[in-house]
Motif scaffolding. Sequence first.
Motif, PDB file in Angstrom:
ATOM      1  N   ALA A  35       0.823  -1.209   0.000  1.00  0.00           N
ATOM      2  CA  ALA A  35       0.000   0.000   0.000  1.00  0.00           C
ATOM      3  C   ALA A  35       0.861   1.264   0.000  1.00  0.00           C
ATOM      4  N   ALA A  36       1.960   1.230   0.745  1.00  0.00           N
ATOM      5  CA  ALA A  36       2.856   2.392   0.797  1.00  0.00           C
ATOM      6  C   ALA A  36       3.464   2.681  -0.570  1.00  0.00           C
ATOM      7  N   MET A  37       3.871   1.630  -1.273  1.00  0.00           N
ATOM      8  CA  MET A  37       4.443   1.812  -2.619  1.00  0.00           C
ATOM      9  C   MET A  37       3.384   2.328  -3.590  1.00  0.00           C
ATOM     10  N   LYS A 206      20.321   2.405  -9.687  1.00  0.00           N
ATOM     11  CA  LYS A 206      19.971   2.202  -8.285  1.00  0.00           C
ATOM     12  C   LYS A 206      19.347   3.471  -7.732  1.00  0.00           C
ATOM     13  N   THR A 207      18.156   3.337  -7.168  1.00  0.00           N
ATOM     14  CA  THR A 207      17.488   4.483  -6.541  1.00  0.00           C
ATOM     15  C   THR A 207      17.208   4.108  -5.083  1.00  0.00           C
ATOM     16  N   ALA A 208      15.975   4.227  -4.654  1.00  0.00           N
ATOM     17  CA  ALA A 208      15.566   3.829  -3.300  1.00  0.00           C
ATOM     18  C   ALA A 208      14.084   3.507  -3.333  1.00  0.00           C
ATOM     19  N   ASP A 209      13.629   2.788  -2.333  1.00  0.00           N
ATOM     20  CA  ASP A 209      12.228   2.367  -2.268  1.00  0.00           C
ATOM     21  C   ASP A 209      11.307   3.591  -2.260  1.00  0.00           C
ATOM     22  N   VAL A 210      10.255   3.532  -3.091  1.00  0.00           N
ATOM     23  CA  VAL A 210       9.338   4.674  -3.193  1.00  0.00           C
ATOM     24  C   VAL A 210       8.555   4.888  -1.908  1.00  0.00           C
ATOM     25  N   SER A 317      -4.562  -3.554  17.491  1.00  0.00           N
ATOM     26  CA  SER A 317      -5.472  -4.486  16.829  1.00  0.00           C
ATOM     27  C   SER A 317      -6.159  -3.896  15.613  1.00  0.00           C
ATOM     28  N   GLY A 318      -6.022  -2.584  15.406  1.00  0.00           N
ATOM     29  CA  GLY A 318      -6.673  -1.940  14.272  1.00  0.00           C
ATOM     30  C   GLY A 318      -5.989  -2.232  12.948  1.00  0.00           C
ATOM     31  N   ASN A 319      -6.728  -2.003  11.870  1.00  0.00           N
ATOM     32  CA  ASN A 319      -6.184  -2.189  10.518  1.00  0.00           C
ATOM     33  C   ASN A 319      -5.817  -0.803   9.988  1.00  0.00           C
ATOM     34  N   HIS A 320      -4.622  -0.350  10.317  1.00  0.00           N
ATOM     35  CA  HIS A 320      -4.245   1.033  10.074  1.00  0.00           C
ATOM     36  C   HIS A 320      -3.532   1.215   8.733  1.00  0.00           C
ATOM     37  N   ARG A 321      -3.624   2.422   8.211  1.00  0.00           N
ATOM     38  CA  ARG A 321      -3.007   2.766   6.935  1.00  0.00           C
ATOM     39  C   ARG A 321      -1.491   2.900   7.109  1.00  0.00           C
ATOM     40  N   SER A 330       6.933   6.601  14.925  1.00  0.00           N
ATOM     41  CA  SER A 330       7.748   7.768  15.300  1.00  0.00           C
ATOM     42  C   SER A 330       7.682   8.064  16.794  1.00  0.00           C
ATOM     43  N   GLN A 331       6.717   7.472  17.508  1.00  0.00           N
ATOM     44  CA  GLN A 331       6.566   7.698  18.947  1.00  0.00           C
ATOM     45  C   GLN A 331       7.382   6.705  19.780  1.00  0.00           C
ATOM     46  N   PHE A 332       8.068   5.766  19.108  1.00  0.00           N
ATOM     47  CA  PHE A 332       8.810   4.723  19.815  1.00  0.00           C
ATOM     48  C   PHE A 332      10.253   5.146  20.068  1.00  0.00           C
ATOM     49  N   SER A 333      10.900   4.438  20.997  1.00  0.00           N
ATOM     50  CA  SER A 333      12.326   4.657  21.276  1.00  0.00           C
ATOM     51  C   SER A 333      13.186   3.847  20.318  1.00  0.00           C
ATOM     52  N   LEU A 334      12.780   2.600  20.084  1.00  0.00           N
ATOM     53  CA  LEU A 334      13.494   1.666  19.213  1.00  0.00           C
ATOM     54  C   LEU A 334      12.475   0.839  18.458  1.00  0.00           C
ATOM     55  N   PHE A 335      12.964   0.168  17.409  1.00  0.00           N
ATOM     56  CA  PHE A 335      12.069  -0.686  16.632  1.00  0.00           C
ATOM     57  C   PHE A 335      12.811  -1.949  16.226  1.00  0.00           C
ATOM     58  N   VAL A 336      12.147  -3.099  16.378  1.00  0.00           N
ATOM     59  CA  VAL A 336      12.670  -4.380  15.887  1.00  0.00           C
ATOM     60  C   VAL A 336      11.679  -4.891  14.856  1.00  0.00           C
ATOM     61  N   GLY A 337      12.120  -5.027  13.614  1.00  0.00           N
ATOM     62  CA  GLY A 337      11.188  -5.333  12.542  1.00  0.00           C
ATOM     63  C   GLY A 337      11.563  -6.539  11.706  1.00  0.00           C
ATOM     64  N   ALA A 338      10.564  -7.407  11.469  1.00  0.00           N
ATOM     65  CA  ALA A 338      10.731  -8.537  10.557  1.00  0.00           C
ATOM     66  C   ALA A 338      10.047  -8.264   9.223  1.00  0.00           C
ATOM     67  N   ARG A 339       9.390  -7.127   9.098  1.00  0.00           N
ATOM     68  CA  ARG A 339       8.784  -6.689   7.837  1.00  0.00           C
ATOM     69  C   ARG A 339       9.571  -5.480   7.335  1.00  0.00           C
ATOM     70  N   MET A 340      10.122  -5.582   6.105  1.00  0.00           N
ATOM     71  CA  MET A 340      11.030  -4.542   5.635  1.00  0.00           C
ATOM     72  C   MET A 340      10.341  -3.194   5.512  1.00  0.00           C
ATOM     73  N   HIS A 341       9.086  -3.159   5.073  1.00  0.00           N
ATOM     74  CA  HIS A 341       8.445  -1.857   4.933  1.00  0.00           C
ATOM     75  C   HIS A 341       8.048  -1.252   6.273  1.00  0.00           C
ATOM     76  N   ALA A 342       7.899  -2.080   7.288  1.00  0.00           N
ATOM     77  CA  ALA A 342       7.748  -1.542   8.646  1.00  0.00           C
ATOM     78  C   ALA A 342       9.065  -0.884   9.056  1.00  0.00           C
ATOM     79  N   ASN A 343      10.176  -1.528   8.700  1.00  0.00           N
ATOM     80  CA  ASN A 343      11.490  -0.951   8.977  1.00  0.00           C
ATOM     81  C   ASN A 343      11.703   0.348   8.203  1.00  0.00           C
ATOM     82  N   ILE A 344      11.247   0.370   6.957  1.00  0.00           N
ATOM     83  CA  ILE A 344      11.339   1.597   6.164  1.00  0.00           C
ATOM     84  C   ILE A 344      10.529   2.706   6.831  1.00  0.00           C
TER      85      ILE A 344
END
Length: 427
Positions: A35-37, A206-210, A317-321, A330-344
């Motif tokens: 969805a982000a792309m 080479k560019t970067a993820d949209v 639990s919500g289905n957020h955009r 952006s409200q977190f101190s750190l992030f651990v991600g197994a989904r690359m676009h969550a990391n992006i």
Amino acid sequence: MKRAVPKQKILNKEAFSNSNVLLIGTYSSENKGDAAMELSVANRVRKELGATVQISSPFPNIDKAFYSDFEVVFSQRRKLIRASIQLFLAFIYSLLPKATQSKFSFLILSDEGKAILNADLVIDLSGDMLTEDYGPHVAYSHFIPILMSIFLRKKVFLCAQSIGPFGLTTFLAKYIFSKVSRITVRESISYEYMKRFGLSESKLSKTADVAFLLEPAKLERTKEILKEEGLSLPKDRIILGISVSDIIQKKYDARHDVKGKFEDEFASLLDQLIETHKVFVVFVSHVTGPSETKDDRNLSKRIFSKMKNKKSGFVLSGNHRPEEIKRIISQFSLFVGARMHANIGALSVGIPIIAISYSHKTPGIMREFELGDWVHPIETLDMDKLNESILTMYKKRKTIASQISKSNERIKSVAEENIVKIKELLS
């Protein structure tokens, strides 16, 4: 040494107002990376160029509501036999004399095929699906609409992807790469891999993820979401965001030949962080469908259910955009991600992240931020080492956040090059 930026022609919006652009290759808006792309490209193309944008989807019943500002057409690429027949008919159509093709338009049966026939530019946003990492049948399913576009003599742009490796489908990949108009990859590992196909610099870059171009939602919207969820983030705690993935879970369990091992050990890891370092854990799901088995919220809830310190954790639990999730992160101190676009999403808003990877897309993108040392491949994932990484990153969080913020300006500028290439291809 900075890359020289070529001078661009000044093009009026009116020049593109009659253009039709078709976006192909994504799975579902329930995958927030997809969805982000889609939104990053579709909104820019419509807003800046005034072009008509269509989105091809295997799940139009879901995606029509999400992409309500755009027309959504059905892609049958996941039904391989039916899609292959349609591809063959499109090939037959392409062999007909151009003067007589209009009499045989009935050969183009599918909605996606008709949209391709009407398009001035087809943009493929397959992300990391042009690979055999998920099996040759999956790569072939993504090749089908690209091949149809080539047969129908359309300009095709493979946009900002992680590509390869290929095995059985190498001959198809090579053919596609030779025929499309432009290819951009989003990280160096893919770029080095693609060099073996002998593509010119004018075709491959080479560019970067949209998704880096997607602006986060307003802070007020985040406050509304957290209130609706019933979550108040404690101000005196380390807020650790977590994005899990069923792919990581299955690979970890298979590696140890124990079902449920990932859930048990990850829950134990989070309990340890809570008890020793006052961590507050928030699970953020970046894939919520389209089926129950694809919904990361289910895995998040199972891990949470196995945690002892439930008062120090929360599952959104919500289905957020995707733009809303970006702002929440952006409200977190750190992030651990197994989904690359969550990391992006985390990188986009300057949050220090540790990535768990299952394909080369993750280390590739992390290296663009000089964060390659903070990637834990699923093949060697060790919970004790992950715990150590989290604590070390927290100590270095200010330095790393500053490093990410400095890189962001460059990365977003490079991601913009994809939009420039779209304008060039339509001009």
